[in-house]
Design a protein around this motif. Structure first.
Motif: not given
Ligand SMILES: [Zn+2]
Length: 346
Positions: A43-52, A144-153
């Protein structure tokens, strides 16, 4: 940037040849190259995707919370927001989006550019791209549809959020069904179409949207006919069938109920239709079957017709889809007063 992120990559390559055998090396958790820089993915250097990591040992196998990362992967992660599409929400907040698909980089670029061009300030921007995708479904597969991934942050002052949306198998099958594509096509109003897609993507029950829409068309606030509502009811029936894995997916009963509604409506004037439609909608809303049938039987008696068996069956059998059949009837009833609109809809 150059010193902290780029030079270290070159430096590491040099050191590898110089100090061979004397270094304590780790394997990068992402690309498995050897590294000795002591960077950890957390988390300290990869805020949001990393955890503590240290505080969340239970997230890791054997509580081994070290996640070494090499300088090159670190640089790639650092560039991550540059690939995302930034948009401003109605609230003024900035949101980043990315559409991921298991495909080559050119297609990925294309689908994200397309996404950017279609972008509105809507809360769920993915519904637009899903409508596009099912529109050109002949080239797309369930896979194709099964493999689609929508990401939002979002990245607001340490209160950022990360969420994603994917399409489960049953929903991918649903979107590939030609009857589904046809029903979507039967909803002419773009906003209504987007709302229906939003409900399906976020797993909300379409009966609430249909209820609202039929009430609107009674009040004629928006000119959305019973026919379009009927298509939304069909979509609800199909998505529920796919979710349950039903074998029998015939929407014949809905079509019959819709036609019956139109038939009864032809005998009544607009005021009577409105009053009756409200009563029926209220009964459906609270799930009161006997109240619904009470009104229904009276209306058939009023026009001296026999109540069709389909309605009696739905009344007596608990697992039959009461709401869909009942709403289809009301949609038909309401559509019978839109005499001018019927022409363009049929
Ligand atoms: Zn790496």
């Amino acid at each position: 940037m150059k010193v902290d992120f780029i030079d270290v990559i070159e430096l590491e390559e040099d050191e590898k040849t110089k100090k061979k055998g004397r270094r304590k090396v780790y394997n990068c958790s992402f690309c498995s190259r050897e590294t000795d820089h002591g960077y950890d993915f957390e988390e300290s250097n990869f805020y949001l995707v990393g955890v503590s990591n240290k505080n969340q040992r239970n997230f890791f196998w054997d509580q081994n919370f070290k996640m070494p990362i090499c300088p090159l992967c670190r640089l790639i992660f650092m560039c991550l927001p540059a690939g995302a599409i930034k948009r401003t929400q109605r609230s003024g907040e900035s949101v980043y989006n990315f559409v991921n698909l298991d495909t080559d980089i050119n297609s990925l670029y294309k689908i994200n550019s397309n996404f950017r061009n279609r972008l509105s300030s809507a809360d769920n921007p993915f519904k637009e791209i899903m409508l596009d995708l099912i529109g050109e479904m002949s080239q797309k597969s369930t896979w194709t549809l099964q493999n689609i991934l929508f990401i939002e942050f979002t990245l607001a002052d340490r209160k950022g959020t990360l969420s994603y949306l994917n399409i489960p198998t049953y929903k991918a099958n649903f979107f590939c069904d030609s009857r589904v594509i046809q029903s979507f096509g039967g909803i002419y109003d773009r906003q209504f179409q987007l709302d229906v897609m939003d409900y399906i993507l976020t797993d909300r029950d379409l009966k609430y949207l249909v209820d609202k829409q039929i009430r609107n068309s009674i009040k004629q606030e928006r000119k959305i006919g019973g026919n379009q509502c009927y298509n939304a009811i069909k979509l609800r029936f199909f998505i529920n069938s796919y979710r349950k894995g039903s074998v029998d997916m015939s929407s014949k009963r809905l079509y019959f109920a819709y036609n019956e509604g139109q038939k009864i409506g032809k005998h009544l004037n607009n005021n009577k239709i409105n009053a009756m439609a409200y009563k029926l909608l209220n009964a459906i809303k609270v799930g009161n079957r006997s109240q619904f049938f009470d009104v229904l039987v009276r209306s058939y008696m009023g026009v001296e017709c026999e109540v069709p068996r389909v309605f009696l069956n739905v009344y007596s059998e608990k697992d039959m889809d009461f709401e869909s059949v009942a709403q289809a009837f009301v949609a038909g009833l309401v559509s019978s007063k839109e005499k001018d609109e019927n022409k363009e809809e049929n």
